[in-house]
Motif scaffolding. Structure first.
Motif, PDB file in Angstrom:
ATOM      1  N   HIS A  36       0.783  -1.185  -0.031  1.00 61.22           N
ATOM      2  CA  HIS A  36      -0.097   0.323   0.136  1.00 61.22           C
ATOM      3  C   HIS A  36       1.286   1.226   0.599  1.00 61.22           C
ATOM      4  O   HIS A  36       2.348   1.068   0.430  1.00 61.22           O
ATOM      5  CB  HIS A  36      -1.181  -0.130   1.170  1.00 61.22           C
ATOM      6  N   THR A  37       0.483   2.453  -0.935  1.00 61.10           N
ATOM      7  CA  THR A  37       0.927   3.624  -0.185  1.00 61.10           C
ATOM      8  C   THR A  37       0.841   3.822   1.403  1.00 61.10           C
ATOM      9  O   THR A  37       0.770   4.158   2.026  1.00 61.10           O
ATOM     10  CB  THR A  37       0.661   4.559  -1.435  1.00 61.10           C
ATOM     11  N   PRO A  38       2.009   4.723   1.436  1.00 68.80           N
ATOM     12  CA  PRO A  38       1.561   5.681   2.108  1.00 68.80           C
ATOM     13  C   PRO A  38       0.695   6.491   3.098  1.00 68.80           C
ATOM     14  O   PRO A  38       0.767   6.021   4.006  1.00 68.80           O
ATOM     15  CB  PRO A  38       3.706   6.315   2.606  1.00 68.80           C
ATOM     16  N   GLU A  39      -0.045   6.602   1.943  1.00 63.80           N
ATOM     17  CA  GLU A  39      -1.308   7.455   2.563  1.00 63.80           C
ATOM     18  C   GLU A  39      -1.780   6.273   2.649  1.00 63.80           C
ATOM     19  O   GLU A  39      -2.866   6.592   3.720  1.00 63.80           O
ATOM     20  CB  GLU A  39      -1.584   8.152   0.934  1.00 63.80           C
ATOM     21  N   SER A 128     -10.184  -8.539   2.101  1.00 62.65           N
ATOM     22  CA  SER A 128      -9.151  -8.496   2.153  1.00 62.65           C
ATOM     23  C   SER A 128      -8.480  -7.091   1.684  1.00 62.65           C
ATOM     24  O   SER A 128      -8.827  -6.932   0.471  1.00 62.65           O
ATOM     25  CB  SER A 128      -8.645  -9.937   1.488  1.00 62.65           C
ATOM     26  N   ASN A 129      -7.533  -6.703   2.875  1.00 61.50           N
ATOM     27  CA  ASN A 129      -6.790  -6.080   1.852  1.00 61.50           C
ATOM     28  C   ASN A 129      -5.495  -6.288   1.187  1.00 61.50           C
ATOM     29  O   ASN A 129      -5.109  -7.786   0.838  1.00 61.50           O
ATOM     30  CB  ASN A 129      -6.108  -5.223   2.766  1.00 61.50           C
ATOM     31  N   ALA A 130      -4.840  -5.976   0.091  1.00 63.59           N
ATOM     32  CA  ALA A 130      -4.109  -6.128  -0.938  1.00 63.59           C
ATOM     33  C   ALA A 130      -3.096  -6.958  -0.435  1.00 63.59           C
ATOM     34  O   ALA A 130      -1.974  -8.572  -0.687  1.00 63.59           O
ATOM     35  CB  ALA A 130      -3.059  -4.553  -1.580  1.00 63.59           C
ATOM     36  N   ASN A 131      -2.331  -6.502   1.025  1.00 63.55           N
ATOM     37  CA  ASN A 131      -0.946  -7.377   1.084  1.00 63.55           C
ATOM     38  C   ASN A 131      -1.750  -8.716   1.854  1.00 63.55           C
ATOM     39  O   ASN A 131      -0.980  -9.852   1.947  1.00 63.55           O
ATOM     40  CB  ASN A 131      -1.103  -6.522   2.255  1.00 63.55           C
ATOM     41  N   LEU A 156      -8.564   2.594   0.157  1.00 64.17           N
ATOM     42  CA  LEU A 156      -8.573   0.791   0.296  1.00 64.17           C
ATOM     43  C   LEU A 156      -8.758  -0.128  -0.407  1.00 64.17           C
ATOM     44  O   LEU A 156      -9.635  -0.107  -0.143  1.00 64.17           O
ATOM     45  CB  LEU A 156      -7.678   0.588   2.004  1.00 64.17           C
ATOM     46  N   PRO A 157      -7.136  -0.290  -1.401  1.00 67.93           N
ATOM     47  CA  PRO A 157      -8.191  -1.448  -2.128  1.00 67.93           C
ATOM     48  C   PRO A 157      -8.238  -2.691  -1.903  1.00 67.93           C
ATOM     49  O   PRO A 157      -7.625  -3.362  -0.216  1.00 67.93           O
ATOM     50  CB  PRO A 157      -6.944  -1.970  -2.878  1.00 67.93           C
TER      51      PRO A 157
END
Length: 165
Positions: A36-39, A128-131, A156-157
């Motif tokens: 994920h991006t820092p944001e 689920s988050n991307a991670n 968040l994707p």
């Protein structure tokens, strides 16, 4: 690595809220960062810090994994799906970054899946988050759709996944 006999599973109590939030924030920062991006990382941390988060913890049949020395190593829970009485949604799965890859996440999810089945749920879902998509896929969840989770400052994707209980 922590041996299974060094870990005790226990239900969430309101007095566990600070430890759970600290674990969730650290796990998210360390394990989600590469995906994920820092944001996006900061946006999810703001969700964890939100006052309503403690209420969500209490309503999610949360199981905590405690090391014998008192450290919180992980959490996982489930809740009802309002428009699908046969389904349970797996929630709040976080593992201490130092314990990631040890099988503890699998054990916790298996534990809460069994609890959901015992409560009569025949279908299991997860947002689920991307991670974590690969983690859930390894547990037998299959992607159903993709979307976003709104968070303060960044979306968040997410992947909506399910499996039969």
């Amino acid at each position: 690595m922590t041996a299974p006999e060094d870990i005790r599973f226990a239900g969430y109590r309101v007095q566990d809220a600070a430890a759970v939030r600290a674990l969730h924030e650290q796990a998210w920062r360390d394990l989600a960062g590469p995906f994920h991006t820092p944001e996006q990382v900061q946006a999810h941390i703001l969700l964890i810090r939100d006052p309503g988060y403690a209420e969500a913890l209490a309503s999610n049949n949360l199981t905590l994994a405690w090391h014998e020395d008192g450290r919180l190593l992980g959490s996982a829970g489930w809740c009802d799906v309002p428009d699908a009485p046969d389904a349970a949604r797996i929630r709040k799965v976080f593992i201490d970054p130092a314990t990631a890859g040890s099988g503890l996440g699998r054990r916790l999810v298996s534990h809460v899946e069994a609890a959901a089945r015992a409560a009569g749920r025949r279908r299991l879902t997860v947002r689920s988050n991307a991670n974590a998509e690969g983690f859930y896929a390894a547990l037998g969840y299959r992607p159903v759709s993709r979307g976003i989770m709104a968070a303060p400052g960044a979306d968040l994707p997410v992947v909506f996944m399910e499996k039969s209980a």
